[in-house]
Design a protein around this motif. Sequence first.
Motif, PDB file in Angstrom:
ATOM      1  N   THR A  22       0.819  -1.207   0.000  1.00 48.29           N
ATOM      2  CA  THR A  22       0.000   0.000   0.000  1.00 48.29           C
ATOM      3  C   THR A  22       0.856   1.261   0.000  1.00 48.29           C
ATOM      4  OG1 THR A  22      -1.679  -1.183   1.251  1.00 48.29           O
ATOM      5  CG2 THR A  22      -1.843   1.203   1.226  1.00 48.29           C
ATOM      6  N   ARG A  23       1.861   1.301   0.858  1.00 49.19           N
ATOM      7  CA  ARG A  23       2.672   2.510   0.996  1.00 49.19           C
ATOM      8  C   ARG A  23       3.814   2.598  -0.008  1.00 49.19           C
ATOM      9  NH1 ARG A  23       3.434   1.851   7.274  1.00 49.19           N
ATOM     10  NH2 ARG A  23       3.091  -0.274   6.596  1.00 49.19           N
ATOM     11  N   LEU A  24       4.360   1.446  -0.426  1.00 49.01           N
ATOM     12  CA  LEU A  24       5.482   1.457  -1.365  1.00 49.01           C
ATOM     13  C   LEU A  24       5.333   0.292  -2.347  1.00 49.01           C
ATOM     14  CD1 LEU A  24       8.140   2.714  -2.257  1.00 49.01           C
ATOM     15  CD2 LEU A  24       9.302   1.313  -0.542  1.00 49.01           C
ATOM     16  N   PRO A  25       4.491   0.465  -3.384  1.00 47.15           N
ATOM     17  CA  PRO A  25       4.292  -0.616  -4.354  1.00 47.15           C
ATOM     18  C   PRO A  25       5.611  -1.063  -4.984  1.00 47.15           C
ATOM     19  CG  PRO A  25       2.670   1.120  -4.685  1.00 47.15           C
ATOM     20  CD  PRO A  25       3.690   1.639  -3.694  1.00 47.15           C
ATOM     21  N   GLY A  26       5.790  -2.368  -5.080  1.00 48.05           N
ATOM     22  CA  GLY A  26       6.986  -2.918  -5.697  1.00 48.05           C
ATOM     23  C   GLY A  26       8.216  -2.906  -4.812  1.00 48.05           C
ATOM     24  N   LYS A  27       8.018  -2.721  -3.504  1.00 50.65           N
ATOM     25  CA  LYS A  27       9.192  -2.588  -2.619  1.00 50.65           C
ATOM     26  C   LYS A  27      10.057  -3.839  -2.577  1.00 50.65           C
ATOM     27  CE  LYS A  27       6.948  -3.642   1.757  1.00 50.65           C
ATOM     28  NZ  LYS A  27       6.509  -3.066   3.015  1.00 50.65           N
ATOM     29  N   VAL A  28       9.510  -5.006  -2.907  1.00 49.55           N
ATOM     30  CA  VAL A  28      10.332  -6.224  -2.883  1.00 49.55           C
ATOM     31  C   VAL A  28      11.482  -6.138  -3.879  1.00 49.55           C
ATOM     32  CG1 VAL A  28       8.523  -7.747  -2.012  1.00 49.55           C
ATOM     33  CG2 VAL A  28       8.820  -7.508  -4.468  1.00 49.55           C
ATOM     34  N   LEU A  29      11.298  -5.356  -4.938  1.00 49.25           N
ATOM     35  CA  LEU A  29      12.362  -5.188  -5.926  1.00 49.25           C
ATOM     36  C   LEU A  29      13.010  -3.812  -5.860  1.00 49.25           C
ATOM     37  CD1 LEU A  29      10.898  -6.975  -9.072  1.00 49.25           C
ATOM     38  CD2 LEU A  29      12.519  -7.838  -7.384  1.00 49.25           C
ATOM     39  N   ALA A  30      12.616  -3.008  -4.878  1.00 45.60           N
ATOM     40  CA  ALA A  30      13.224  -1.690  -4.727  1.00 45.60           C
ATOM     41  C   ALA A  30      14.704  -1.855  -4.395  1.00 45.60           C
ATOM     42  CB  ALA A  30      12.518  -0.918  -3.618  1.00 45.60           C
ATOM     43  N   PRO A  31      15.556  -1.042  -5.003  1.00 45.52           N
ATOM     44  CA  PRO A  31      16.993  -1.173  -4.731  1.00 45.52           C
ATOM     45  C   PRO A  31      17.363  -0.704  -3.326  1.00 45.52           C
ATOM     46  CG  PRO A  31      16.578   0.663  -6.207  1.00 45.52           C
ATOM     47  CD  PRO A  31      15.258  -0.012  -5.984  1.00 45.52           C
ATOM     48  N   LEU A  32      18.218  -1.466  -2.708  1.00 43.77           N
ATOM     49  CA  LEU A  32      18.774  -1.123  -1.396  1.00 43.77           C
ATOM     50  C   LEU A  32      20.252  -1.488  -1.457  1.00 43.77           C
ATOM     51  CD1 LEU A  32      18.350  -0.224   1.558  1.00 43.77           C
ATOM     52  CD2 LEU A  32      17.911  -2.611   2.109  1.00 43.77           C
ATOM     53  N   ALA A  33      21.095  -0.492  -1.433  1.00 42.34           N
ATOM     54  CA  ALA A  33      22.541  -0.709  -1.563  1.00 42.34           C
ATOM     55  C   ALA A  33      22.869  -1.508  -2.824  1.00 42.34           C
ATOM     56  CB  ALA A  33      23.102  -1.393  -0.329  1.00 42.34           C
ATOM     57  N   GLY A  34      22.161  -1.176  -3.918  1.00 47.58           N
ATOM     58  CA  GLY A  34      22.464  -1.776  -5.215  1.00 47.58           C
ATOM     59  C   GLY A  34      21.823  -3.123  -5.501  1.00 47.58           C
ATOM     60  N   ARG A  35      21.006  -3.619  -4.588  1.00 47.90           N
ATOM     61  CA  ARG A  35      20.340  -4.926  -4.781  1.00 47.90           C
ATOM     62  C   ARG A  35      18.885  -4.816  -4.362  1.00 47.90           C
ATOM     63  NH1 ARG A  35      22.932  -8.896  -1.120  1.00 47.90           N
ATOM     64  NH2 ARG A  35      21.794 -10.394  -2.364  1.00 47.90           N
ATOM     65  N   PRO A  36      18.006  -5.656  -4.935  1.00 50.65           N
ATOM     66  CA  PRO A  36      16.604  -5.638  -4.510  1.00 50.65           C
ATOM     67  C   PRO A  36      16.476  -6.021  -3.027  1.00 50.65           C
ATOM     68  CG  PRO A  36      16.867  -6.907  -6.531  1.00 50.65           C
ATOM     69  CD  PRO A  36      18.241  -6.615  -6.015  1.00 50.65           C
ATOM     70  N   VAL A  37      15.509  -5.414  -2.352  1.00 51.66           N
ATOM     71  CA  VAL A  37      15.268  -5.695  -0.932  1.00 51.66           C
ATOM     72  C   VAL A  37      15.095  -7.198  -0.703  1.00 51.66           C
ATOM     73  CG1 VAL A  37      13.612  -5.384   0.950  1.00 51.66           C
ATOM     74  CG2 VAL A  37      14.290  -3.428  -0.441  1.00 51.66           C
ATOM     75  N   LEU A  38      14.330  -7.852  -1.569  1.00 55.26           N
ATOM     76  CA  LEU A  38      14.090  -9.288  -1.404  1.00 55.26           C
ATOM     77  C   LEU A  38      15.383 -10.103  -1.463  1.00 55.26           C
ATOM     78  CD1 LEU A  38      12.071 -11.601  -1.019  1.00 55.26           C
ATOM     79  CD2 LEU A  38      11.715 -11.607  -3.495  1.00 55.26           C
ATOM     80  N   ALA A  39      16.347  -9.674  -2.253  1.00 57.02           N
ATOM     81  CA  ALA A  39      17.626 -10.387  -2.340  1.00 57.02           C
ATOM     82  C   ALA A  39      18.337 -10.392  -0.988  1.00 57.02           C
ATOM     83  CB  ALA A  39      18.519  -9.759  -3.401  1.00 57.02           C
ATOM     84  N   VAL A  41      16.894 -10.260   1.953  1.00 59.95           N
ATOM     85  CA  VAL A  41      16.148 -11.164   2.840  1.00 59.95           C
ATOM     86  C   VAL A  41      16.478 -12.617   2.518  1.00 59.95           C
ATOM     87  CG1 VAL A  41      13.837 -11.906   3.552  1.00 59.95           C
ATOM     88  CG2 VAL A  41      14.287  -9.487   3.140  1.00 59.95           C
ATOM     89  N   ILE A  42      16.501 -12.965   1.231  1.00 57.61           N
ATOM     90  CA  ILE A  42      16.823 -14.329   0.806  1.00 57.61           C
ATOM     91  C   ILE A  42      18.233 -14.708   1.265  1.00 57.61           C
ATOM     92  CG2 ILE A  42      17.298 -15.797  -1.204  1.00 57.61           C
ATOM     93  CD1 ILE A  42      15.030 -14.197  -2.661  1.00 57.61           C
ATOM     94  N   ASP A  43      19.199 -13.839   1.047  1.00 60.69           N
ATOM     95  CA  ASP A  43      20.576 -14.123   1.446  1.00 60.69           C
ATOM     96  C   ASP A  43      20.711 -14.298   2.956  1.00 60.69           C
ATOM     97  OD1 ASP A  43      21.416 -14.110  -1.158  1.00 60.69           O
ATOM     98  OD2 ASP A  43      22.373 -12.138  -1.052  1.00 60.69           O
ATOM     99  N   ALA A  44      20.003 -13.471   3.713  1.00 55.89           N
ATOM    100  CA  ALA A  44      20.063 -13.585   5.176  1.00 55.89           C
ATOM    101  C   ALA A  44      19.504 -14.930   5.630  1.00 55.89           C
ATOM    102  CB  ALA A  44      19.293 -12.441   5.826  1.00 55.89           C
ATOM    103  N   ALA A  74      15.052 -11.065  -7.796  1.00 59.23           N
ATOM    104  CA  ALA A  74      15.624 -10.821  -6.466  1.00 59.23           C
ATOM    105  C   ALA A  74      16.692 -11.846  -6.124  1.00 59.23           C
ATOM    106  CB  ALA A  74      14.529 -10.829  -5.418  1.00 59.23           C
ATOM    107  N   GLY A  75      16.965 -12.770  -7.024  1.00 57.33           N
ATOM    108  CA  GLY A  75      18.034 -13.737  -6.771  1.00 57.33           C
ATOM    109  C   GLY A  75      17.571 -15.060  -6.210  1.00 57.33           C
ATOM    110  N   GLY A  76      16.276 -15.308  -6.188  1.00 60.61           N
ATOM    111  CA  GLY A  76      15.756 -16.569  -5.667  1.00 60.61           C
ATOM    112  C   GLY A  76      15.556 -17.591  -6.774  1.00 60.61           C
TER     113      GLY A  76
END
Length: 79
Positions: A22-39, A41-44, A74-76
Amino acid sequence: MSGQTQAGPHVVAVIPARWESTRLPGKVLAPLAGRPVLAWVIDAARGARRIDEVLEFALEGGHPGEHKDIVTQAGGATA
């Protein structure tokens, strides 16, 4: 017992990737330090000592292939 070894149960991490935020559509693929947010989470989850398997899945989406696209970008792995 099925799914259990002498060391303990087989632990599976399930990561839901919600595309339609609702607040940030597409945030799973939003870049964070050069990589998608979901990447991140998956790596962690993959790096956690007590997690044996990581499953990612996409919730909601426009077309059938979009679910795989989100996780793959996202690298999964997809099935």
